[in-house]
Write an enzyme that holds these catalytic residues in place. Structure first.
Site, PDB file in Angstrom:
ATOM      1  N   ASP A  78       0.849  -1.187   0.000  1.00 32.34           N
ATOM      2  CA  ASP A  78       0.000   0.000   0.000  1.00 32.34           C
ATOM      3  C   ASP A  78       0.888   1.241   0.000  1.00 32.34           C
ATOM      4  OD1 ASP A  78      -1.944   1.965   0.461  1.00 32.34           O
ATOM      5  OD2 ASP A  78      -3.122   0.646   1.757  1.00 32.34           O
ATOM      6  N   ASP A 112      -3.265   7.497  -3.358  1.00 27.75           N
ATOM      7  CA  ASP A 112      -3.222   6.360  -2.445  1.00 27.75           C
ATOM      8  C   ASP A 112      -3.621   5.120  -3.244  1.00 27.75           C
ATOM      9  OD1 ASP A 112      -3.407   4.629  -0.284  1.00 27.75           O
ATOM     10  OD2 ASP A 112      -5.009   5.727   0.750  1.00 27.75           O
ATOM     11  N   HIS A 126     -11.740   6.091   1.872  1.00 26.19           N
ATOM     12  CA  HIS A 126     -11.805   7.371   2.581  1.00 26.19           C
ATOM     13  C   HIS A 126     -11.638   8.535   1.623  1.00 26.19           C
ATOM     14  CE1 HIS A 126      -7.395   7.134   2.145  1.00 26.19           C
ATOM     15  NE2 HIS A 126      -7.616   5.847   2.334  1.00 26.19           N
ATOM     16  N   HIS A 148      -8.277  11.518   5.727  1.00 23.95           N
ATOM     17  CA  HIS A 148      -9.631  11.127   6.125  1.00 23.95           C
ATOM     18  C   HIS A 148     -10.598  12.288   5.935  1.00 23.95           C
ATOM     19  CE1 HIS A 148      -8.411   7.191   7.446  1.00 23.95           C
ATOM     20  NE2 HIS A 148      -7.325   7.765   7.929  1.00 23.95           N
ATOM     21  N   GLU A 188     -10.968   1.149  -1.519  1.00 30.08           N
ATOM     22  CA  GLU A 188     -10.086   0.012  -1.244  1.00 30.08           C
ATOM     23  C   GLU A 188     -10.823  -1.189  -0.657  1.00 30.08           C
ATOM     24  OE1 GLU A 188      -7.100   0.900   1.812  1.00 30.08           O
ATOM     25  OE2 GLU A 188      -7.957   2.883   2.004  1.00 30.08           O
ATOM     26  N   GLU A 202      -6.634  -1.060  -4.379  1.00 34.22           N
ATOM     27  CA  GLU A 202      -6.988   0.337  -4.087  1.00 34.22           C
ATOM     28  C   GLU A 202      -6.557   1.275  -5.203  1.00 34.22           C
ATOM     29  OE1 GLU A 202      -4.983   2.062  -0.670  1.00 34.22           O
ATOM     30  OE2 GLU A 202      -6.522   3.611  -0.458  1.00 34.22           O
TER      31      GLU A 202
HETATM   32 MN    MN Z   1      -3.757   2.820   0.822  1.00 33.82          MN
HETATM   33 MN    MN Z   2      -6.352   4.284   1.585  1.00 35.69          MN
END
Ligand code: MN
Ligand code: MN
Length: 296
Positions: free
Chosen positions: A84, A95, A155, A163, A188, A281
């Site tokens: 990740d 991300d 998120h 977030h 994700e 993700e």
């Molecule tokens: Mn991630």
């Molecule tokens: Mn994430």
């Protein structure tokens, strides 16, 4: 979204995707956690980005927040290896995560999270309720005979904010939020052959600035200062401190800071029944024609 912001989201996404692919190629039997994680983080920097959080390397029933520790001895041997990667450009984040099957026959579990992500991305439009997409993720994973992890979610993303807006759950909820043009979300899906929930283990190697409090030790004050100034109040790893804080004092100082709530700590998360976990993700900018920034 203004042009400059869009440019930065695109750049962050592109670097995250390239670093993810680079890291994916590092995952081979016997490769040490250090080689994989340090190598991927170096790639991010070489490409002109900054890590938005430490590269996570979570294997089998570990769902998230594992990474190389100080003096790490572990190596990737077998199983579902989740990598990740987060990158930011002036706070704007990309991300992305992928799962590599290493000497395992659990490819189907990997397909479940991948397919769920593809279907979710295909539904992204302004005005669509997140809950509708979450139900689709849940249904897709179940159609493979697995369960989504109900307490791990995607998120919203904002400037220096992992977030923002709201969560993006992997199971149906009564969340009313409707996607808006210009929203940025990391989606994700996590799929498991366990019971669909992660719990906190006792270990944590990732921390984040939380609040300003008086700190007694000199090292504690230094770490708190670094968490703001060097790591931009984004998650950082213990490993990033090893050359700057005396090894003897590192654990003690981190404990002092987390006990006082100056730092937030991210425990390693594992499947409650020991089930294997796969993750996929991407980051997407919501629009009539949505833009997946981490796809190359
Ligand atoms: Mn991630
Ligand atoms: Mn994430």
């Amino acid at each position: 979204m203004d042009k400059e912001t869009l440019k930065k989201y695109r750049k962050a996404g592109e670097i995250a995707a390239k670093a993810r692919n680079f890291g994916e190629d590092l995952i081979k039997e016997g490769r040490s956690y250090c080689e994989i994680v340090d190598g991927t983080e170096k790639k991010i920097k070489d490409l002109g980005g900054k890590p938005a959080f430490p590269v996570n390397l979570s294997i089998n029933d570990i769902g998230a927040h594992d990474t190389a520790d100080v003096n790490e001895k572990r190596a990737a041997v077998e199983g579902l290896v989740k990598l990740d990667v987060g990158v930011h450009i002036d706070g704007y984040i990309g991300d992305t995560a992928t799962t590599v099957p290493l000497n395992t026959d659990k490819e189907k579990l990997l397909k479940a999270s991948k397919e769920a992500l593809e279907r979710a991305l295909g539904m992204i439009r302004p005005g669509v309720k997140i809950s509708k997409i979450s139900s689709e993720i849940e249904g897709t994973i179940k159609s493979f005979g697995y369960k989504p992890i109900r307490n791990l979610t995607g998120h919203g993303l904002g400037k220096y904010d992992l977030h923002a807006k709201t969560k993006f759950p992997n199971v149906g909820t009564d969340l009313d939020y409707k996607l808006e043009k210009g929203d940025v979300f990391a989606i994700e899906p996590f799929a498991t052959d366990g019971s669909g929930k992660v719990i906190e283990s006792s270990r944590a190697m990732i921390f984040k600035w939380q609040k300003e409090v008086p700190v007694r030790s000199r090292e504690g004050r230094k770490i708190l200062r670094m968490s703001k100034n060097d790591f931009d109040k984004l998650p950082f790893s213990k490993r990033w401190l090893k050359d700057r804080i005396s090894r003897l004092r590192l654990n003690m100082s981190l404990r002092e800071l987390t006990d006082r709530n100056a730092l937030y700590r991210y425990p390693v998360l594992k499947e409650v029944d020991g089930g294997d976990i796969s993750q996929a993700e991407h980051t997407v900018i919501v629009d009539e024609k949505p833009e997946i920034t981490t796809k190359i």
